[in-house]
Motif scaffolding. Structure first.
Motif, short mmCIF file in Angstrom:
data_model
loop_
_atom_site.label_atom_id
_atom_site.label_comp_id
_atom_site.label_asym_id
_atom_site.label_seq_id
_atom_site.Cartn_x
_atom_site.Cartn_y
_atom_site.Cartn_z
N ALA B 149 14.63 2.95 2.87
CA ALA B 149 13.87 3.76 1.90
C ALA B 149 12.88 2.89 1.13
CB ALA B 149 14.82 4.47 0.95
N SER B 150 13.29 1.65 0.81
CA SER B 150 12.39 0.74 0.11
C SER B 150 11.21 0.36 1.01
CB SER B 150 13.13 -0.54 -0.30
OG SER B 150 14.16 -0.25 -1.19
N GLU B 153 8.62 3.02 1.03
CA GLU B 153 7.82 3.03 -0.20
C GLU B 153 6.80 1.89 -0.21
OE1 GLU B 153 7.54 5.20 -2.54
OE2 GLU B 153 9.22 6.48 -1.97
N ILE B 154 7.26 0.71 0.23
CA ILE B 154 6.36 -0.46 0.21
C ILE B 154 5.18 -0.23 1.15
CG2 ILE B 154 6.19 -2.93 0.73
CD1 ILE B 154 9.26 -3.08 0.06
N LEU B 156 3.99 2.58 2.15
CA LEU B 156 3.16 3.65 1.57
C LEU B 156 2.25 3.09 0.47
CD1 LEU B 156 3.31 6.72 2.23
CD2 LEU B 156 4.58 7.01 0.11
N GLU B 157 2.82 2.26 -0.39
CA GLU B 157 2.03 1.68 -1.48
C GLU B 157 0.98 0.71 -0.93
OE1 GLU B 157 5.57 1.83 -4.88
OE2 GLU B 157 4.93 -0.10 -4.08
N GLY B 160 -1.70 2.48 0.86
CA GLY B 160 -2.41 3.36 -0.08
C GLY B 160 -3.31 2.59 -1.03
N GLY B 161 -3.26 1.27 -0.98
CA GLY B 161 -4.18 0.47 -1.78
C GLY B 161 -3.61 -0.06 -3.08
N ALA B 162 -2.28 -0.02 -3.23
CA ALA B 162 -1.68 -0.47 -4.50
C ALA B 162 -1.84 -1.97 -4.73
CB ALA B 162 -0.20 -0.10 -4.54
N TYR B 163 -1.98 -2.72 -3.65
CA TYR B 163 -2.06 -4.18 -3.79
C TYR B 163 -3.33 -4.73 -3.16
CZ TYR B 163 2.84 -2.98 -4.38
OH TYR B 163 4.00 -2.39 -4.80
N THR B 228 7.19 -7.71 -3.75
CA THR B 228 7.62 -6.34 -3.47
C THR B 228 8.43 -6.29 -2.18
OG1 THR B 228 5.60 -5.60 -4.56
CG2 THR B 228 6.80 -3.95 -3.29
N GLY B 232 12.64 -5.33 -1.49
CA GLY B 232 13.16 -4.33 -0.53
C GLY B 232 14.12 -4.92 0.49
#
Lengths: 270, 264
Positions: B149-150, B153-154, B156-157, B160-163, B228, B232
């Motif tokens: 699950a982690s 999320e990682i 996806l982030e 998605g451009g989180a980093y 990150t 995970g």
């Protein structure tokens, strides 16, 4: 009487202000709050002070409970190991900044509030940590409403708003005792509803907008409200206050973590 | 050695180079060789090919010249050229090879067109808007086992451009049930591809086979990406706990279906 039901503000003062303004526009007579005033967001004290100053009847949420009693929810409360680590970071930050009088106030909050045939809880009548997801087994969902002798059960905690109607329910109860004939009772249960108010400050419905619910006690009309607010201000405050920047990124996309057990009816064993 | 013995493949990241050459690597009747110069042993493509086509011989950059001198009959060598290599470099220009460019449909003219003997239309990816080369960040993950699950999320982030802005992500990841997955993301293509690698389940401690990640993008916050991913990863005790459960489950299934027993 027109009620407004808000939930899961999570220290997001901007979102709370926008929702209160929208409630004002809709001329609600009374506001109820389903808890989780603090956690994740950058303004936990200001949110609590606002709720207190308006004298809004409020239930205790799971985050409010953890700030009072210490973080002791079991790991099953989180959807992932990553979410758990971030949840702990948010708890630690909130625990450090919270004012003593705010902590005292959170300790006074009840688990359940009642108004005639309406009941207000954070997660479920069983626990602040239990999720009443729309997919929950119908009998189990009905049991939660019947347990508090309500027609409408208002809850939050999932951060996704919904209305669930439980109708045409016939219960057949058989009781068998030694030396006695089996007793059978048939009960027709009148229509019940579960209304989830979503989240003011930490939406998880794919958009950054805050959500809450309007309820008319005369007509039983339910309106799910979605309110835009200056989420970029909250995002900037998250970073400025030293919370993990990923909280801002997720808030801006309406994908904040909600604690969610794999088993929706799971109750944390602590 | 004739030109068709050595096939060089080039194209923009995510255009489908590895996918295209996979159709030829599935041939088990003839000797097949693969080389991806410039990436050393920490290459997701190289590991994926080793896992999917164990009969293909992998050549390192160092072994490559010598191997070309001693190729067996009917051998074919596939040389995958990453975006970071200069196609006009003398060493590449002097190789007697068949040059194949895999390019997106919208790209009508490019250095790859000029270089190639044959142009293949590949995936409909987003074309880079800048002439500046993107950054490549890569890391081995061998021995790391992820909380599924982690990891979701990682990924996806990250995509998605989180980093930072990610153009391409590919990786091989180990899960607590012993399975390994290849994860592939290309900017402009819909979704993120998860493919199980079909390897024997690894249920005895930390996996010793290769896993790793490569991310191509701009303004990548590398330290946060590392932190990150580490957040995970499962601990030794969690891995042992899961592996015991999966082994017990497999033993139970083997008892119920003795004819379908799969050894771990």
């Amino acid at each position: 009487m027109k009620l407004a039901v808000i939930s899961c503000i999570h220290g997001n003062y901007e979102a709370l202000n926008a929702v209160l303004s929208d409630i004002d526009d809709h001329k609600a007579d009374q506001i109820y709050c389903l808890g989780d005033l603090v956690g994740y967001g950058p303004h936990p004290n200001a949110v609590v002070e606002m709720i207190r100053s308006l004298d809004i009847p409020t239930c205790q949420g799971c985050w409010d409970e953890d700030i009072v009693e210490g973080l002791n929810a079991c790991e099953c409360s989180y959807p992932s190991q990553l979410a758990e680590q971030r949840g702990h970071a948010a708890h630690e930050w909130t625990n450090n900044v919270i004012h003593p009088e705010v902590r005292e106030y959170l300790a006074t909050l009840p688990m359940t509030l009642k108004l005639d045939n309406l009941c207000f809880v954070h997660g479920s009548p069983n626990s602040q940590h239990e999720y009443l997801l729309p997919s929950m087994d119908g009998f189990a969902a009905l049991e939660r409403v019947l347990a508090v002798d309500a027609e409408v059960l208002f809850c939050g905690h999932t951060h996704v708003p919904y209305v669930r109607t439980l109708e045409d329910v016939n219960l057949s109860i058989r009781v068998q005792q030694p030396g006695q004939e089996e007793a059978i009772a048939q009960t027709e249960v009148p229509l019940k509803q579960i209304v989830n108010a979503g989240s003011v400050g930490e939406p998880r419905h794919g958009r950054p907008n805050a959500t809450y619910v309007l309820y008319d006690t005369e007509t039983a009309q339910i309106t799910l409200r979605e309110v835009a607010y200056d989420y970029e201000k909250t995002c900037a405050d998250i970073i400025e206050k030293g919370l993990p920047p990923i909280f801002a990124w997720r808030l801006a996309r309406g994908m904040e973590f909600a604690e969610r057990a794999d088993d929706p009816s799971h109750v944390c064993q602590r | 050695m004739d030109a068709m013995t050595l096939v060089a493949i080039a194209g923009p990241p995510g255009s489908g180079k590895t996918t295209w050459l996979s159709q030829f690597l599935s041939d088990q009747q003839h000797p097949r060789f693969y080389c991806c110069p410039g990436l050393g042993d920490v290459s997701v493509d190289r590991a994926r090919i080793a896992y999917r086509f164990p009969w293909v011989q992998l050549l390192s950059e160092q072994d490559f010249p010598q191997a070309l001198m001693t190729l067996p009959e009917q051998a074919r060598v596939y040389l995958e050229l990453g975006f970071h290599l200069d196609l006009t470099a003398p060493i590449l220009a002097s190789l007697p090879c068949h040059r194949v460019a895999i390019v997106p449909p919208e790209l009508a003219a490019s250095e790859w067109h000029d270089w190639a003997d044959e142009v293949i239309i590949g995936s409909e990816i987003t074309l880079p808007t800048s002439d500046e080369l993107p950054e490549l960040w890569r890391s081995p993950l061998t021995g790391r086992v992820f909380d599924p699950a982690s990891l979701d999320e990682i990924i996806l982030e990250l995509t998605g451009g989180a980093y930072g802005s990610v153009q391409r992500l590919k990786g091989i990841f180990e899960l607590p049930d012993g399975r390994a997955f290849h994860i592939d993301f290309v900017e402009g293509l819909s979704g993120i591809e998860y493919a199980e690698l079909g390897l024997p389940p690894w249920l005895d401690g930390r996996p010793e086979r290769f896993s790793g990640i490569e991310v191509l993008g701009r303004n990548l916050d590398k330290q946060t990406i590392v932190d990150t991913f580490l957040a995970g990863c499962l601990s030794d005790s969690a891995i042992a706990h899961y592996q015991e459960q999966y082994k017990a489950l497999a033993a139970e299934e083997a008892q119920m279906n003795p004819e379908e027993t799969v050894s771990l």
